[in-house]
Design a protein around this motif. Sequence first.
Motif, PDB file in Angstrom:
ATOM      1  N   ALA A 158       0.823  -1.193   0.000  1.00  0.00           N
ATOM      2  CA  ALA A 158       0.000   0.000   0.000  1.00  0.00           C
ATOM      3  C   ALA A 158       0.870   1.261   0.000  1.00  0.00           C
ATOM      4  CB  ALA A 158      -0.949  -0.016   1.185  1.00  0.00           C
ATOM      5  N   TYR A 159       1.957   1.267   0.794  1.00  0.00           N
ATOM      6  CA  TYR A 159       2.807   2.464   0.815  1.00  0.00           C
ATOM      7  C   TYR A 159       3.412   2.750  -0.569  1.00  0.00           C
ATOM      8  CZ  TYR A 159       6.891   5.426   1.669  1.00  0.00           C
ATOM      9  OH  TYR A 159       7.837   6.409   1.574  1.00  0.00           O
ATOM     10  N   PRO A 160       4.019   1.746  -1.238  1.00  0.00           N
ATOM     11  CA  PRO A 160       4.531   2.033  -2.591  1.00  0.00           C
ATOM     12  C   PRO A 160       3.432   2.503  -3.542  1.00  0.00           C
ATOM     13  CG  PRO A 160       5.368  -0.073  -1.815  1.00  0.00           C
ATOM     14  CD  PRO A 160       4.386   0.385  -0.793  1.00  0.00           C
ATOM     15  N   ILE A 173      -6.481 -11.865   0.943  1.00  0.00           N
ATOM     16  CA  ILE A 173      -7.304 -11.025   0.073  1.00  0.00           C
ATOM     17  C   ILE A 173      -8.015  -9.951   0.886  1.00  0.00           C
ATOM     18  CG2 ILE A 173      -9.318 -10.985  -1.463  1.00  0.00           C
ATOM     19  CD1 ILE A 173      -8.474 -13.902  -2.212  1.00  0.00           C
ATOM     20  N   SER A 174      -8.621 -10.350   2.011  1.00  0.00           N
ATOM     21  CA  SER A 174      -9.303  -9.294   2.786  1.00  0.00           C
ATOM     22  C   SER A 174      -8.316  -8.284   3.316  1.00  0.00           C
ATOM     23  CB  SER A 174     -10.113  -9.777   3.981  1.00  0.00           C
ATOM     24  OG  SER A 174     -10.267 -11.091   4.063  1.00  0.00           O
ATOM     25  N   ALA A 175      -7.119  -8.745   3.710  1.00  0.00           N
ATOM     26  CA  ALA A 175      -6.151  -7.783   4.252  1.00  0.00           C
ATOM     27  C   ALA A 175      -5.710  -6.812   3.158  1.00  0.00           C
ATOM     28  CB  ALA A 175      -4.945  -8.504   4.848  1.00  0.00           C
ATOM     29  N   LEU A 176      -5.526  -7.307   1.942  1.00  0.00           N
ATOM     30  CA  LEU A 176      -5.105  -6.411   0.856  1.00  0.00           C
ATOM     31  C   LEU A 176      -6.211  -5.404   0.545  1.00  0.00           C
ATOM     32  CD1 LEU A 176      -2.876  -5.789  -1.304  1.00  0.00           C
ATOM     33  CD2 LEU A 176      -4.375  -6.927  -2.910  1.00  0.00           C
ATOM     34  N   GLY A 177      -7.431  -5.925   0.440  1.00  0.00           N
ATOM     35  CA  GLY A 177      -8.574  -5.039   0.177  1.00  0.00           C
ATOM     36  C   GLY A 177      -8.650  -3.967   1.248  1.00  0.00           C
ATOM     37  N   SER A 178      -8.521  -4.392   2.500  1.00  0.00           N
ATOM     38  CA  SER A 178      -8.560  -3.441   3.626  1.00  0.00           C
ATOM     39  C   SER A 178      -7.486  -2.398   3.494  1.00  0.00           C
ATOM     40  CB  SER A 178      -8.222  -4.121   4.937  1.00  0.00           C
ATOM     41  OG  SER A 178      -9.218  -4.832   5.416  1.00  0.00           O
TER      42      SER A 178
END
Length: 450
Positions: free
Chosen positions: A55-57, A217-222
Amino acid sequence: MASSRGEFSSRFGFIMAAAGSAVGLGNIWGFPTQAASNGGAAFLLVYLVLAFTLAYPALMAELVIGRHAHANAVRALRLISTGPKSRFVGGATGIIGFIVASLILSFYAIVAGWMIAFCLSSATALLGFDDASTWLSSFSLEGNLFFMLAFLALTVGIISRGVQDGIERWSSRLMPVLLVTLVLLVLYVLSLEGASEGLKVYLLPDFSRALEPSLIISALGSAFFSLSLGVGTMLIYGSYISDKENLPVLGGMVTLVDILIAVVSGFLIIPAMYVALHNGVEIFDSTGALISEDTLIFTVLPGLFSTMGMAGTIVSFSFFFLMSIAALTSSISMLEVPVAYTIEEHGVERKTSVMAIGLMIALASTVILFNFDTLFGLVVAISTRYAQPLLGFIFCVYAGWIWHRNRVLKELRKGSEDVENTLFWKIWPWYVRLVCPMIIMGIFIQSIFG
Ligand code: PHE
């Protein structure tokens, strides 16, 4: 050009605005409930890893492109394009981005309306107006419509005042209030009986779950939703940053604040659930899993508050007040995306643009409310589960492949001359070029076919 289109007046102002966008219902509601039902600290760990490595990149990609162009996503992506095809895809991505931002706002306004209604419900209960209080928390269609419109009116009011007087001023006022309210609530809830049980659930990782694809997947979406990525929000906020600022540092701070608030909210929501259990409120569903999502916020927590007497009403008021503020500083960033586009590309006046787009979104929210069972979940899934990661993917491709590396470096050098020698420049370029697109795609394909 930059000055005529508005610019954040200070570093603090930008951080409050961008963190205000990032910190929203996603952090205080989404993250803790997902953590609770996905292995507690294991989810937290996966989330932290994804937030820093993906997410940061991706956030940096949006900020750099935005600051370089000092323009909305459509113009910015066209500007860094190298040929007619990439210009076309860039323009289309920008346009889809502002449609998705508007879609997100159309469901977000409904949920935020509930938060305001519940906040007022506690206030009226405190004043002894019990009938009003019951009505306010009854989810009646009229109530839902009214508070959705009221929330959109607040959003419209702030955005019509522009970048410094609207976004920056209100984010800088509301974010500190949010932080203080959150910390006070956490401290209070942790002092109650049953809270330590919740702390255990939150902090003891269930590693058997940490590598499950559905959890990742949920963590990435979040993480994507939480950092407001993929729809051009961060790009447009980036476009209002002065050339003097050090972007990697600013982006890092926004990421840190966002993660911190999500993690701290976990210390509120999960212990609160176990306090509720201790007080006799049901917190598990029929399958034995923790109750999550809307039932948690609007049934379990109010159930808990009502077992706490007068103190419960005050806590309830503070909690829904917190949620309303968090929603408002995010919704303004969503509305700014289509507004900036119409101002810059079609020469519409800000106030006219804000009113027209605000009305269209109100209409969309009304349609969703009248067809709630069929539309609500669908709009949430299309915009956040599919569109956001896919658009985020395209932003990374533009920053990593289309835009020439030396030009990216030149842009970053503006606010930090020796950026070339930093760890950031050693890692970020290939991250945004290879790692981010590959992982986003991989997880995305998993989520569709897996
Ligand atoms: N980041 C916000 C939240 O956590 C949601 C958001 C998504 C805001 C997309 C802007 C754009 O609730």
